[in-house]
Design a protein around this motif. Sequence first.
Motif, short mmCIF file in Angstrom:
data_model
loop_
_atom_site.label_atom_id
_atom_site.label_comp_id
_atom_site.label_asym_id
_atom_site.label_seq_id
_atom_site.Cartn_x
_atom_site.Cartn_y
_atom_site.Cartn_z
N LEU A 277 0.94 -1.34 0.12
CA LEU A 277 -0.13 0.09 0.04
C LEU A 277 0.86 1.33 -0.16
CD1 LEU A 277 -2.81 -1.17 2.61
CD2 LEU A 277 -2.91 -1.05 0.19
N PRO A 278 0.41 2.44 -0.48
CA PRO A 278 1.17 3.60 -0.37
C PRO A 278 1.27 4.09 1.08
CG PRO A 278 -0.95 3.89 -1.85
CD PRO A 278 -0.92 2.42 -1.25
N ASP A 279 2.49 4.30 1.30
CA ASP A 279 2.94 4.70 2.82
C ASP A 279 2.41 5.84 3.31
OD1 ASP A 279 4.50 6.51 1.28
OD2 ASP A 279 6.44 5.73 2.06
N THR A 280 1.64 6.58 2.65
CA THR A 280 0.95 7.97 3.11
C THR A 280 -0.83 7.72 3.07
OG1 THR A 280 0.82 9.10 1.02
CG2 THR A 280 2.59 9.38 2.39
N LEU A 281 -1.03 6.33 2.93
CA LEU A 281 -2.58 5.91 2.66
C LEU A 281 -3.51 6.60 3.70
CD1 LEU A 281 -4.58 4.54 0.78
CD2 LEU A 281 -4.48 2.66 2.43
N THR A 284 -3.33 10.94 3.39
CA THR A 284 -3.94 11.65 2.39
C THR A 284 -5.38 11.22 2.18
OG1 THR A 284 -3.16 10.14 0.72
CG2 THR A 284 -1.95 12.02 1.11
N THR A 299 5.98 7.65 8.92
CA THR A 299 4.80 8.17 8.22
C THR A 299 4.83 9.80 8.04
OG1 THR A 299 3.42 6.21 8.89
CG2 THR A 299 2.25 8.32 8.03
N THR A 303 5.07 11.46 4.50
CA THR A 303 4.23 12.49 4.06
C THR A 303 4.84 13.86 3.71
OG1 THR A 303 2.43 11.54 5.58
CG2 THR A 303 2.09 13.84 4.74
N HIS A 306 6.42 13.07 0.08
CA HIS A 306 5.55 12.76 -1.24
C HIS A 306 4.19 12.60 -1.16
CE1 HIS A 306 7.21 8.96 0.56
NE2 HIS A 306 5.95 8.39 0.15
#
Length: 369
Positions: A277-281, A284, A299, A303, A306
Amino acid sequence: MSETSTTHLSAAGVSIWLDDLSRSALTSGSLQRFIDEMNVVGVTTNPTIFAGALTDGRSYADQVAQLATAGVSADEAVFEITTDDVANACTMFRGIYDATNGVDGRVSIEVSPTLAHDAPGTIAEAKRLWAKVDRENALIKIPATLAGLDAITEVIGAGISVNVTLIFSLDRHKDVIDAYLAGLEKARTAGINLAEIHSVASFFVSRVDTEVDARLVKIGTPEALELKSKAGIANARLAYQLFENEFNTPRAVSLLASGANPQRPLWASTGVKDPSLPDTLYVTELVAAGVVNTMPEKTLRATFDHGIVTGDSITVNYGDAEAVFAALAAVGVDIDDVTAQLEREGVEKFIISWGELLDTVRIAMEGAK
């Protein structure tokens, strides 16, 4: 401050709190850099965080030696060490607290998790922590167990600001809001200034996905697998909808008119555990005005580096969130069973960490004698 993803997140109404605290972070300047460079406006702690911090004994060696010489117990030593760190962090964040009229600049400290099912014990410990830290910008963390609900009402009623932790379900979130409002009513009756009482409701996110996804994989149908990694965000979005609804009731509006503050939703457990999964899920996808996102350092850095913040990603997606819950029920996932299990495990994990923290301090004290 230059335009970064964290400035965009702050501009969208999200308060960025760091889910980490250690004495080395306070003394090395790293926490101050997060404040200056990444828009951090608060800190949360828990027994696991302090257990990790205390494994690096160098920062605590002098105080541990002093406490060992004084002959205090490991429990008392942990109380002294952790409250010192929180008090010093509160001092660091005092300027933010003043600038935001008490909304941010907050530092949380948790009652012992061994008291999670003991309301009188939790109330006494919360008052003891509040008096010891002795900073207006502290938040006392109380778990959202059934016993915790009674404690929340009493502690808020005494004028103490509270971070309610370990919330997993919408039903329990509603109970927490009710407990907060009941506490405000007690405080108003006692003549306490409601404007000085603040609270956040810490709604856990990634742990929901971890448990639901395991069940979806076990079910194994295409319909089930299509729902992976959707439950946590849907749950949190519906929690925000609940927050909006509950603070528009006549009861809440009356308290707000008397100077009370809404109990802000706080997204906890926002570190991504599934590497696909995207590490900023969980940052964002959970943007809305008036929320807190407390992030582990990894995290936060992701953030800042990116994260793509495009504005409100919660209220525009209520329909999608409801559809996810309906689909989960259709494939056989019992969300009530999921959240009940997560609450039990959450308390158990913190009790284990608390034991590790006590053992670490006990061993260090014995070595210092």
